[in-house]
Design a protein around this motif. Structure first.
Motif, PDB file in Angstrom:
ATOM      1  N   ALA A 129      21.780  73.293  52.783  1.00 31.07           N
ATOM      2  CA  ALA A 129      20.679  73.889  52.005  1.00 31.07           C
ATOM      3  C   ALA A 129      21.086  75.245  51.465  1.00 31.07           C
ATOM      4  N   LEU A 130      21.759  76.043  52.288  1.00 28.11           N
ATOM      5  CA  LEU A 130      22.146  77.386  51.830  1.00 28.11           C
ATOM      6  C   LEU A 130      23.117  77.301  50.660  1.00 28.11           C
ATOM      7  N   ILE A 131      24.128  76.446  50.805  1.00 29.39           N
ATOM      8  CA  ILE A 131      25.122  76.350  49.725  1.00 29.39           C
ATOM      9  C   ILE A 131      24.448  75.880  48.439  1.00 29.39           C
ATOM     10  N   ASN A 132      23.579  74.883  48.556  1.00 28.63           N
ATOM     11  CA  ASN A 132      22.903  74.392  47.348  1.00 28.63           C
ATOM     12  C   ASN A 132      21.960  75.426  46.747  1.00 28.63           C
ATOM     13  N   ALA A 162      35.109  72.751  50.005  1.00 28.03           N
ATOM     14  CA  ALA A 162      35.865  73.262  48.849  1.00 28.03           C
ATOM     15  C   ALA A 162      35.387  72.569  47.576  1.00 28.03           C
ATOM     16  N   ALA A 163      35.177  71.243  47.676  1.00 24.92           N
ATOM     17  CA  ALA A 163      34.711  70.490  46.495  1.00 24.92           C
ATOM     18  C   ALA A 163      33.337  70.984  46.058  1.00 24.92           C
ATOM     19  N   MET A 164      32.448  71.210  47.026  1.00 25.35           N
ATOM     20  CA  MET A 164      31.100  71.702  46.699  1.00 25.35           C
ATOM     21  C   MET A 164      31.168  73.056  46.009  1.00 25.35           C
ATOM     22  N   MET A 165      32.025  73.940  46.523  1.00 21.55           N
ATOM     23  CA  MET A 165      32.038  75.309  46.028  1.00 21.55           C
ATOM     24  C   MET A 165      32.498  75.383  44.570  1.00 21.55           C
ATOM     25  N   GLY A 166      33.366  74.462  44.156  1.00 23.90           N
ATOM     26  CA  GLY A 166      33.763  74.419  42.745  1.00 23.90           C
ATOM     27  C   GLY A 166      32.539  74.233  41.848  1.00 23.90           C
ATOM     28  N   LYS A 167      31.701  73.294  42.247  1.00 20.19           N
ATOM     29  CA  LYS A 167      30.473  73.006  41.469  1.00 20.19           C
ATOM     30  C   LYS A 167      29.508  74.200  41.517  1.00 20.19           C
ATOM     31  N   ILE A 168      29.358  74.753  42.714  1.00 21.15           N
ATOM     32  CA  ILE A 168      28.397  75.864  42.890  1.00 21.15           C
ATOM     33  C   ILE A 168      28.818  77.072  42.031  1.00 21.15           C
ATOM     34  N   LYS A 170      30.601  77.061  39.301  1.00 22.62           N
ATOM     35  CA  LYS A 170      30.357  76.768  37.879  1.00 22.62           C
ATOM     36  C   LYS A 170      28.865  76.920  37.540  1.00 22.62           C
ATOM     37  N   GLN A 171      28.008  76.410  38.435  1.00 23.86           N
ATOM     38  CA  GLN A 171      26.566  76.489  38.194  1.00 23.86           C
ATOM     39  C   GLN A 171      26.103  77.943  38.166  1.00 23.86           C
ATOM     40  N   LEU A 172      26.641  78.732  39.095  1.00 23.99           N
ATOM     41  CA  LEU A 172      26.276  80.149  39.181  1.00 23.99           C
ATOM     42  C   LEU A 172      26.738  80.901  37.930  1.00 23.99           C
ATOM     43  N   ALA A 173      27.934  80.555  37.452  1.00 24.68           N
ATOM     44  CA  ALA A 173      28.447  81.178  36.229  1.00 24.68           C
ATOM     45  C   ALA A 173      27.523  80.854  35.052  1.00 24.68           C
ATOM     46  N   TYR A 174      27.040  79.594  35.023  1.00 26.47           N
ATOM     47  CA  TYR A 174      26.139  79.193  33.932  1.00 26.47           C
ATOM     48  C   TYR A 174      24.800  79.927  34.055  1.00 26.47           C
ATOM     49  N   ASN A 175      24.260  79.952  35.268  1.00 25.23           N
ATOM     50  CA  ASN A 175      22.947  80.595  35.486  1.00 25.23           C
ATOM     51  C   ASN A 175      22.952  82.063  35.061  1.00 25.23           C
ATOM     52  N   THR A 176      24.079  82.737  35.274  1.00 25.24           N
ATOM     53  CA  THR A 176      24.124  84.173  34.975  1.00 25.24           C
ATOM     54  C   THR A 176      24.956  84.422  33.703  1.00 25.24           C
ATOM     55  N   ARG A 177      24.948  83.423  32.790  1.00 24.49           N
ATOM     56  CA  ARG A 177      25.796  83.514  31.577  1.00 24.49           C
ATOM     57  C   ARG A 177      25.437  84.704  30.688  1.00 24.49           C
ATOM     58  N   GLU A 178      24.160  85.112  30.724  1.00 22.54           N
ATOM     59  CA  GLU A 178      23.740  86.239  29.884  1.00 22.54           C
ATOM     60  C   GLU A 178      24.411  87.552  30.317  1.00 22.54           C
ATOM     61  N   ASP A 179      24.822  87.600  31.588  1.00 24.32           N
ATOM     62  CA  ASP A 179      25.449  88.820  32.117  1.00 24.32           C
ATOM     63  C   ASP A 179      26.909  88.571  32.476  1.00 24.32           C
ATOM     64  N   ASN A 180      27.640  87.909  31.616  1.00 22.71           N
ATOM     65  CA  ASN A 180      29.059  87.635  31.854  1.00 22.71           C
ATOM     66  C   ASN A 180      29.314  86.894  33.169  1.00 22.71           C
ATOM     67  N   SER A 181      28.385  86.044  33.547  1.00 25.28           N
ATOM     68  CA  SER A 181      28.526  85.236  34.785  1.00 25.28           C
ATOM     69  C   SER A 181      28.704  86.127  36.011  1.00 25.28           C
ATOM     70  N   THR A 374      36.757  75.927  32.523  1.00 26.20           N
ATOM     71  CA  THR A 374      37.652  75.433  33.579  1.00 26.20           C
ATOM     72  C   THR A 374      36.938  74.360  34.405  1.00 26.20           C
ATOM     73  N   ASP A 375      37.633  73.236  34.623  1.00 22.12           N
ATOM     74  CA  ASP A 375      37.053  72.129  35.370  1.00 22.12           C
ATOM     75  C   ASP A 375      36.738  72.551  36.810  1.00 22.12           C
ATOM     76  N   GLU A 376      35.612  72.066  37.326  1.00 28.10           N
ATOM     77  CA  GLU A 376      35.203  72.471  38.682  1.00 28.10           C
ATOM     78  C   GLU A 376      36.223  72.047  39.743  1.00 28.10           C
ATOM     79  N   ASN A 377      36.919  70.921  39.477  1.00 30.27           N
ATOM     80  CA  ASN A 377      37.939  70.473  40.446  1.00 30.27           C
ATOM     81  C   ASN A 377      39.098  71.468  40.540  1.00 30.27           C
ATOM     82  N   ILE A 378      39.412  72.098  39.410  1.00 28.61           N
ATOM     83  CA  ILE A 378      40.490  73.095  39.426  1.00 28.61           C
ATOM     84  C   ILE A 378      40.069  74.282  40.301  1.00 28.61           C
ATOM     85  N   ILE A 379      38.805  74.687  40.174  1.00 25.34           N
ATOM     86  CA  ILE A 379      38.318  75.803  40.999  1.00 25.34           C
ATOM     87  C   ILE A 379      38.355  75.413  42.481  1.00 25.34           C
TER      88      ILE A 379
END
Lengths: 451, 89
Positions: A129-132, A162-168, A170-181, A374-379
């Motif tokens: 729950a915390l990671i999500n 590690a796989a989850m964190m790549g997605k997280i 990317k999502q966080l970067a998108y959510n805060t895109r207005e402020d340079n992620s 950058t692909d989430e798998n690479i992260i």
């Protein structure tokens, strides 16, 4: 009684070489704030932090004034929230982050760390729950820092995490895109995370810590560089010069830590002997490496120079403090270090070289901007690589990476303040997707079997 | 408790007088003075005993800062423990 040269040297270090205490961080246990009711738990968290840290900023300011040492940050670290939120079974843990933010605002600290999960071996429902919740929680708050420990020498690497964190990320970067992620600058993925780290964004108050404690992080790359400018000897002399300087810096940290502990009535935890750069000119770790004789940070020889620096800082500091802990060594964040930024811009420093440097520095890949597409798998795979270095070498490593939304190699993103600005760096784009999709755990290495 | 007052700036008439006057006013005893003028730069280190002072140490620091600004000098007033910690084992 006092030596004039010593007095002037100290004043010179403070006024011209950016000598400062980087942070006084109060660790606060939240074990007694768990409750089956989310709102009740959040209220308890807010109340406890505000009570314990009520005088933290004021006391820090007083010590700064009386001793004449700049104390840049006053901060709070708390018990990993995933351990506390387990009692309420909540799926979205954003309210806990908001409670931390409110407490930080009330206490006047500039960061609060501990929106954390420790999943090196597996996930509890609360960890998941915390990671999500991280993307929403770090978007809804400004000063809350988050960390996830996905690996340890004892447990190996949790590749599902590690796989989850790549997605997280990317999502966080998108959510805060207005402020340079910028959200990604507040999230650290650890291997072998330490429990008493005072530095953000990775600070949390570990499971084995007391109810409250004071941890202090010293700094001073500028002082080390300036001492090396006067050193013409061989590399043994360089190491000796760094040790002597680190000793002085750490004594100052020890003084502030014991004074803060006494005035606040809170036990002294540790002094973290880290060379933490800032974007200010003359406060760069990269420039220390260059002072040793490299044309640019990133050149061949950088890893060896950094290994010397990291080791000498610890050796010099360890005798100066009664309790040494945290991350202790040299940080190599890109965006927060003017010399690193220059090295990247002139093509001398790559992510691959930075990765090699993390085998001998105090933490890991820190404040590095990569293209937003950058692909989430690479992260995830980059996180796994970094974790492997930490796990096999029994050291802390971490990844704080910013896939800056809609930015490309050559762009520069600016966060302002201590977070600085980062050139967007090229990252190897060959796919590790199949490797990441296998999931599971990379077993603990043979050196974990020490008993 | 002792405090170390360092004064650096362009030499002018009455620096020591003004600083001593401020010390006397708040009952701060001057224990030792080292002073030099290099070219026209004035450098002074003053060791003072502040244990019997009649105001808060932080207020004294503020007054010294203000005096420094008025006279175009950089004055640092610092607790002695900092120097003991950094330079004595």
């Amino acid at each position: 009684m006092f030596d004039t040269d010593n007095i002037l040297e100290t004043i010179h270090m403070i006024t011209n070489e950016h000598l400062d205490i980087r942070t006084i961080t109060m660790g606060i246990s939240l074990y007694d704030c768990a409750s089956p009711d989310t709102r009740d738990s959040c209220r308890k968290i807010y109340d406890k932090i505000c009570k314990k840290a009520e005088h933290l900023v004021k006391t820090g300011d007083e010590i700064e004034k009386e001793f004449g040492i700049p104390i840049i940050n006053k901060r709070i670290s708390v018990t990993p929230i995933a351990l506390i939120s387990a009692a309420c079974g909540e799926k979205n843990l954003t309210p806990f982050a908001v409670a931390l933010q409110n407490a930080a605002d009330t206490c006047g600290v500039n960061f609060i760390g501990g929106f954390t999960a420790l999943v090196q071996k597996g996930f509890t429902p609360s960890d998941t729950a915390l990671i999500n919740s991280i993307p929403e929680a770090l978007t809804a708050t400004k000063n809350v820092c988050s960390s996830v420990n996905i690996a340890s020498t004892r447990a190996g690497i949790n590749m599902d995490a590690a796989a989850m964190m790549g997605k997280i990320i990317k999502q966080l970067a998108y959510n805060t895109r207005e402020d340079n992620s910028i959200g990604c600058a507040k999230l650290v993925i650890f291997a072998n995370a330490v429990e008493d780290n005072p530095f953000m964004a990775g600070a949390f108050c570990g499971a084995g810590e007391g109810d409250t404690m004071i941890n202090v992080g010293v700094s001073g790359p500028g002082v080390v560089k300036s001492a090396l400018e006067k050193c013409d000897g061989d590399l043994s002399d360089v190491a000796d010069t760094i040790k002597k300087t680190a000793f002085k810096i750490t004594r100052m940290g020890q003084l502030v830590a014991s004074e803060a502990s006494k005035r606040l009535g809170v036990p002294f935890g540790i002094v973290d002997l880290s060379l933490a750069p800032t974007p200010a000119i003359g406060d760069s770790v990269a420039h220390i490496l260059e002072e040793m004789g490299l044309e640019s940070c990133g050149a061949c020889g950088t890893t060896a120079a950094l290994a010397l620096l990291n080791d000498a800082v610890k050796k010099g500091g360890v005798m100066a403090s009664s309790q040494v802990g945290g991350l202790s060594g040299a940080f190599i964040p890109v965006s927060e270090d003017a010399g690193m930024i220059d090295a990247v811009n002139k093509g001398a420093l790559t992510i691959e070289k930075l990765e090699a440097m993390t085998a001998v520095c105090s933490v890991g890949l820190d404040m590095i901007a990569i293209p937003g597409d950058t692909d989430e798998n690479i992260i995830s795979a980059l996180i796994a690589d970094e974790a492997a270095i930490g796990v096999v070498n029994s050291k802390t490593t971490a990844v704080r990476i910013i896939p800056a939304y809609n930015k490309h190699v050559g762009d520069e993103i600016s966060f302002g303040g201590l977070l600085g600005s980062a050139p967007v760096m090229e990252i190897n784009s060959f796919s590790p997707a199949r490797f990441i999709s296998r999931g599971g755990r990379i077993p603990a290495p043979i050196q974990s079997l020490k008993n | 408790m002792k405090a170390v007052i360092t004064v650096i700036g362009k030499d002018t008439v009455g620096i020591i007088a003004k600083i001593s006057e401020l010390c006397a006013k708040v009952n701060v005893n001057i224990v030792d003075i080292t002073q030099k003028v290099m070219d026209d730069m004035f450098v002074m280190i003053m060791i003072t005993d502040v244990s019997a002072m009649n105001e808060k140490f932080t207020d004294f620091i503020d007054k010294m800062d203000l005096l420094g600004k008025e006279m175009g000098l950089v004055i640092h007033t610092m607790h002695e423990d900092l120097f003991n910690a950094m330079h004595k084992i």
